[in-house]
Design a protein around this motif. Structure first.
Motif, PDB file in Angstrom:
ATOM      1  N   LYS A 155       0.830  -1.192   0.000  1.00 48.36           N
ATOM      2  CA  LYS A 155       0.000   0.000   0.000  1.00 48.36           C
ATOM      3  C   LYS A 155       0.874   1.254   0.000  1.00 48.36           C
ATOM      4  CE  LYS A 155      -4.049   1.919   2.357  1.00 48.36           C
ATOM      5  NZ  LYS A 155      -4.936   1.800   3.531  1.00 48.36           N
ATOM      6  N   HIS A 156       0.560   2.190  -0.880  1.00 49.55           N
ATOM      7  CA  HIS A 156       1.224   3.495  -0.971  1.00 49.55           C
ATOM      8  C   HIS A 156       2.705   3.391  -1.341  1.00 49.55           C
ATOM      9  CE1 HIS A 156      -2.448   5.030   0.660  1.00 49.55           C
ATOM     10  NE2 HIS A 156      -2.237   4.552   1.871  1.00 49.55           N
ATOM     11  N   PHE A 157       3.130   2.270  -1.918  1.00 46.58           N
ATOM     12  CA  PHE A 157       4.552   2.092  -2.221  1.00 46.58           C
ATOM     13  C   PHE A 157       5.046   3.147  -3.214  1.00 46.58           C
ATOM     14  CE2 PHE A 157       8.002   0.334  -4.768  1.00 46.58           C
ATOM     15  CZ  PHE A 157       8.901  -0.015  -3.782  1.00 46.58           C
ATOM     16  N   ALA A 158       4.328   3.329  -4.308  1.00 45.19           N
ATOM     17  CA  ALA A 158       4.753   4.299  -5.328  1.00 45.19           C
ATOM     18  C   ALA A 158       4.819   5.705  -4.755  1.00 45.19           C
ATOM     19  CB  ALA A 158       3.796   4.245  -6.521  1.00 45.19           C
ATOM     20  N   ASP A 159       3.844   6.064  -3.908  1.00 41.03           N
ATOM     21  CA  ASP A 159       3.840   7.394  -3.278  1.00 41.03           C
ATOM     22  C   ASP A 159       5.055   7.559  -2.367  1.00 41.03           C
ATOM     23  OD1 ASP A 159       1.454   8.023  -4.548  1.00 41.03           O
ATOM     24  OD2 ASP A 159       0.219   7.386  -2.860  1.00 41.03           O
ATOM     25  N   ASN A 160       5.393   6.494  -1.630  1.00 39.83           N
ATOM     26  CA  ASN A 160       6.540   6.566  -0.721  1.00 39.83           C
ATOM     27  C   ASN A 160       7.845   6.771  -1.482  1.00 39.83           C
ATOM     28  OD1 ASN A 160       4.905   6.229   1.491  1.00 39.83           O
ATOM     29  ND2 ASN A 160       5.369   4.061   1.768  1.00 39.83           N
ATOM     30  N   VAL A 161       8.022   6.041  -2.577  1.00 38.87           N
ATOM     31  CA  VAL A 161       9.244   6.178  -3.376  1.00 38.87           C
ATOM     32  C   VAL A 161       9.364   7.605  -3.904  1.00 38.87           C
ATOM     33  CG1 VAL A 161      10.432   5.445  -5.473  1.00 38.87           C
ATOM     34  CG2 VAL A 161       9.344   3.741  -4.011  1.00 38.87           C
ATOM     35  N   LEU A 203      10.249  10.103  -1.136  1.00 35.33           N
ATOM     36  CA  LEU A 203      11.657  10.016  -0.741  1.00 35.33           C
ATOM     37  C   LEU A 203      12.555  10.737  -1.740  1.00 35.33           C
ATOM     38  CD1 LEU A 203      11.743   6.300   0.437  1.00 35.33           C
ATOM     39  CD2 LEU A 203      11.860   8.330   1.875  1.00 35.33           C
ATOM     40  N   HIS A 204      12.293  10.533  -3.031  1.00 30.95           N
ATOM     41  CA  HIS A 204      13.094  11.218  -4.055  1.00 30.95           C
ATOM     42  C   HIS A 204      12.956  12.738  -3.919  1.00 30.95           C
ATOM     43  CE1 HIS A 204      14.873   8.136  -6.562  1.00 30.95           C
ATOM     44  NE2 HIS A 204      13.743   7.454  -6.568  1.00 30.95           N
ATOM     45  N   GLU A 205      11.746  13.205  -3.672  1.00 28.29           N
ATOM     46  CA  GLU A 205      11.526  14.649  -3.546  1.00 28.29           C
ATOM     47  C   GLU A 205      12.196  15.198  -2.291  1.00 28.29           C
ATOM     48  OE1 GLU A 205       7.310  15.181  -3.768  1.00 28.29           O
ATOM     49  OE2 GLU A 205       7.201  14.675  -5.898  1.00 28.29           O
ATOM     50  N   ALA A 206      12.162  14.435  -1.191  1.00 24.81           N
ATOM     51  CA  ALA A 206      12.816  14.869   0.042  1.00 24.81           C
ATOM     52  C   ALA A 206      14.323  14.968  -0.145  1.00 24.81           C
ATOM     53  CB  ALA A 206      12.477  13.901   1.173  1.00 24.81           C
ATOM     54  N   ILE A 207      14.909  14.004  -0.847  1.00 28.57           N
ATOM     55  CA  ILE A 207      16.356  14.015  -1.102  1.00 28.57           C
ATOM     56  C   ILE A 207      16.731  15.222  -1.961  1.00 28.57           C
ATOM     57  CG2 ILE A 207      18.233  12.788  -2.265  1.00 28.57           C
ATOM     58  CD1 ILE A 207      16.705  10.173  -1.441  1.00 28.57           C
ATOM     59  N   LYS A 208      15.932  15.473  -2.982  1.00 33.73           N
ATOM     60  CA  LYS A 208      16.217  16.609  -3.871  1.00 33.73           C
ATOM     61  C   LYS A 208      16.128  17.938  -3.134  1.00 33.73           C
ATOM     62  CE  LYS A 208      14.871  18.629  -8.305  1.00 33.73           C
ATOM     63  NZ  LYS A 208      13.944  18.549  -9.463  1.00 33.73           N
ATOM     64  N   ALA A 209      15.171  18.031  -2.192  1.00 32.67           N
ATOM     65  CA  ALA A 209      14.953  19.281  -1.458  1.00 32.67           C
ATOM     66  C   ALA A 209      15.763  19.350  -0.163  1.00 32.67           C
ATOM     67  CB  ALA A 209      13.459  19.440  -1.147  1.00 32.67           C
ATOM     68  N   ASN A 210      16.602  18.329   0.104  1.00 28.92           N
ATOM     69  CA  ASN A 210      17.383  18.262   1.351  1.00 28.92           C
ATOM     70  C   ASN A 210      16.494  18.335   2.583  1.00 28.92           C
ATOM     71  OD1 ASN A 210      19.674  18.153  -0.233  1.00 28.92           O
ATOM     72  ND2 ASN A 210      20.174  20.313   0.004  1.00 28.92           N
ATOM     73  N   LYS A 211      15.364  17.644   2.534  1.00 29.72           N
ATOM     74  CA  LYS A 211      14.416  17.598   3.656  1.00 29.72           C
ATOM     75  C   LYS A 211      14.631  16.325   4.472  1.00 29.72           C
ATOM     76  CE  LYS A 211      11.289  21.055   3.052  1.00 29.72           C
ATOM     77  NZ  LYS A 211      10.765  21.929   4.102  1.00 29.72           N
ATOM     78  N   CYS A 212      14.532  16.432   5.770  1.00 35.64           N
ATOM     79  CA  CYS A 212      14.538  15.245   6.619  1.00 35.64           C
ATOM     80  C   CYS A 212      13.144  14.616   6.595  1.00 35.64           C
ATOM     81  CB  CYS A 212      14.910  15.617   8.049  1.00 35.64           C
ATOM     82  SG  CYS A 212      16.594  16.244   8.216  1.00 35.64           S
ATOM     83  N   ILE A 213      13.084  13.343   6.898  1.00 32.72           N
ATOM     84  CA  ILE A 213      11.806  12.642   6.872  1.00 32.72           C
ATOM     85  C   ILE A 213      11.641  11.794   8.126  1.00 32.72           C
ATOM     86  CG2 ILE A 213      11.734  12.505   4.343  1.00 32.72           C
ATOM     87  CD1 ILE A 213      12.547   9.496   4.728  1.00 32.72           C
ATOM     88  N   LYS A 214      10.424  11.350   8.349  1.00 29.65           N
ATOM     89  CA  LYS A 214      10.170  10.357   9.388  1.00 29.65           C
ATOM     90  C   LYS A 214       9.195   9.321   8.832  1.00 29.65           C
ATOM     91  CE  LYS A 214       6.482  12.868  11.839  1.00 29.65           C
ATOM     92  NZ  LYS A 214       6.068  13.402  13.159  1.00 29.65           N
ATOM     93  N   PHE A 215       9.257   8.130   9.391  1.00 26.01           N
ATOM     94  CA  PHE A 215       8.414   7.042   8.913  1.00 26.01           C
ATOM     95  C   PHE A 215       8.339   5.951   9.971  1.00 26.01           C
ATOM     96  CE2 PHE A 215      12.769   6.419   7.461  1.00 26.01           C
ATOM     97  CZ  PHE A 215      13.055   5.143   7.906  1.00 26.01           C
ATOM     98  N   GLN A 216       7.354   5.090   9.800  1.00 26.69           N
ATOM     99  CA  GLN A 216       7.273   3.886  10.621  1.00 26.69           C
ATOM    100  C   GLN A 216       7.888   2.729   9.839  1.00 26.69           C
ATOM    101  OE1 GLN A 216       2.942   4.315  11.116  1.00 26.69           O
ATOM    102  NE2 GLN A 216       3.285   4.178  13.332  1.00 26.69           N
ATOM    103  N   TYR A 217       8.412   1.751  10.575  1.00 25.83           N
ATOM    104  CA  TYR A 217       9.132   0.647   9.937  1.00 25.83           C
ATOM    105  C   TYR A 217       8.759  -0.653  10.621  1.00 25.83           C
ATOM    106  CZ  TYR A 217      13.062  -1.453   7.382  1.00 25.83           C
ATOM    107  OH  TYR A 217      13.833  -2.197   6.531  1.00 25.83           O
TER     108      TYR A 217
END
Length: 326
Positions: free
Chosen positions: A138-144, A147-161
């Motif tokens: 679920k939501h795999f494509a959105d997550n990928v 992540l790419h957008e966060a890396i490009k914008a130098n943004k930190c992220i949080k997630f559950q694992y």
């Protein structure tokens, strides 16, 4: 009307012609009448074909003598987007990717086949058979993409694992608490996507399987790229995506594994013969459980020489392994 004529002929050639099976003027005329419900005279079609073959046209229409009548010209629109082998590569990559569901795989392959003419599309009808099952995330494509957008914008992220347990239940780690990380890069390794990241406030680099991540969210944190960090070099030193300490390693291999080692470490790897049937590999790599298990796949044909802690880890794992069969 002139624009409609031109666009119709372009679409007709794009759909029904190919280099192997070009269309004569009369065949084009018949197809346009039957498939597009448009009646054009020979002169109209000929004028448009002359324009499409001129230097003014952005479409590349070629002609040659018809196989049925050498006095008659046959036309085809050269496919400038993808060659058949390029589409085959893309289709096979989609088919083999476990994270793309069976339904989405069919939809993507249908779209890829639509990027060429019908004749070439039929040649692509035989799809790759994949030996492993697809998984639905679920939501795999959105997550990928996030992540790419966060890396490009130098943004930190949080997630559950999380991970599955033996009851096939997906259990969140840390009792569902969020991981807060600096995302350094996204890597596709052995049919899985991984996020390479540093946990906030720590220096150790860790790899996270993206299909095990959920609730990916940008935070207010901003990170500055480290000019000394080379993602490609770092990933090349990993074994099965396990994290660990970067060290100089030395491993002996039987000669029959030389091509395996060159495939893994490249033609410029430091490899020296040490006997008639053994050679020594010296390289920089991440010492981890991944390296230990990778070496064990070669059995007695591979022997860790250094560093000393890698040798000890190998001994302990071999002892543990042999204990299963006593």
């Amino acid at each position: 009307m002139i624009r409609i004529r031109l666009l119709t002929i372009i679409d007709c050639l794009s759909t029904y012609s190919s280099k192997e099976l070009p269309l004569t003027l009369q065949e084009i005329k018949t197809l346009i009448s039957q498939e597009y419900d448009l009646d054009l005279t020979d002169k109209m079609i000929r004028n448009e074909l002359e324009f499409l073959q001129s230097t003014t046209s952005t479409y590349k229409v070629e002609s040659r003598n018809s196989a049925a009548n050498y006095r008659e010209k046959a036309y085809f629109l050269e496919n400038t987007s993808f060659q058949i082998h390029e589409l085959r590569y893309l289709m096979d990559a989609v088919s083999s990717a476990r994270f793309i569901s069976q339904l989405e795989t069919k939809q993507l392959i249908y779209k890829l086949r639509g990027l060429t003419d019908e004749i070439t599309s039929k040649r692509l009808a035989n799809e790759l058979i994949h030996s492993e099952g697809k998984i639905v995330i679920k939501h795999f494509a959105d997550n990928v993409q996030s992540l790419h957008e966060a890396i490009k914008a130098n943004k930190c992220i949080k997630f559950q694992y999380g991970r599955y347990n033996v009851k096939k239940e997906f259990i969140l780690s840390r009792e569902g608490s969020f991981y807060e990380v600096i995302p350094l890069g996204v890597v596709w390794y052995q049919e899985y996507y991984y996020l390479v990241a540093k946990e906030w406030g720590k220096e150790k680099i860790i790899q996270y399987r993206i299909d095990r991540m959920s609730s990916v969210i940008n935070t207010e944190g901003i990170w500055a790229p480290d000019p000394g960090f080379d993602l490609e070099r770092y990933v090349s030193q990993l074994f099965n995506m396990y994290s660990g300490e970067r060290r100089n390693i030395a491993i002996e291999f039987d000669n029959h594994l030389i091509n395996v080692i060159i495939d893994r470490f490249g033609i410029n790897a430091k490899i020296d013969p040490i006997s008639d049937n053994r050679f020594l590999l010296q390289t920089e790599g991440i010492v981890s459980d991944g390296l230990v298990r990778w070496l064990l796949t070669w059995g007695a044909d591979a022997k860790a020489v250094g560093p000393a802690d890698l040798v000890e880890r190998m001994k302990k794992e071999i002892t543990r392994y042999s204990g299963l069969y006593t």
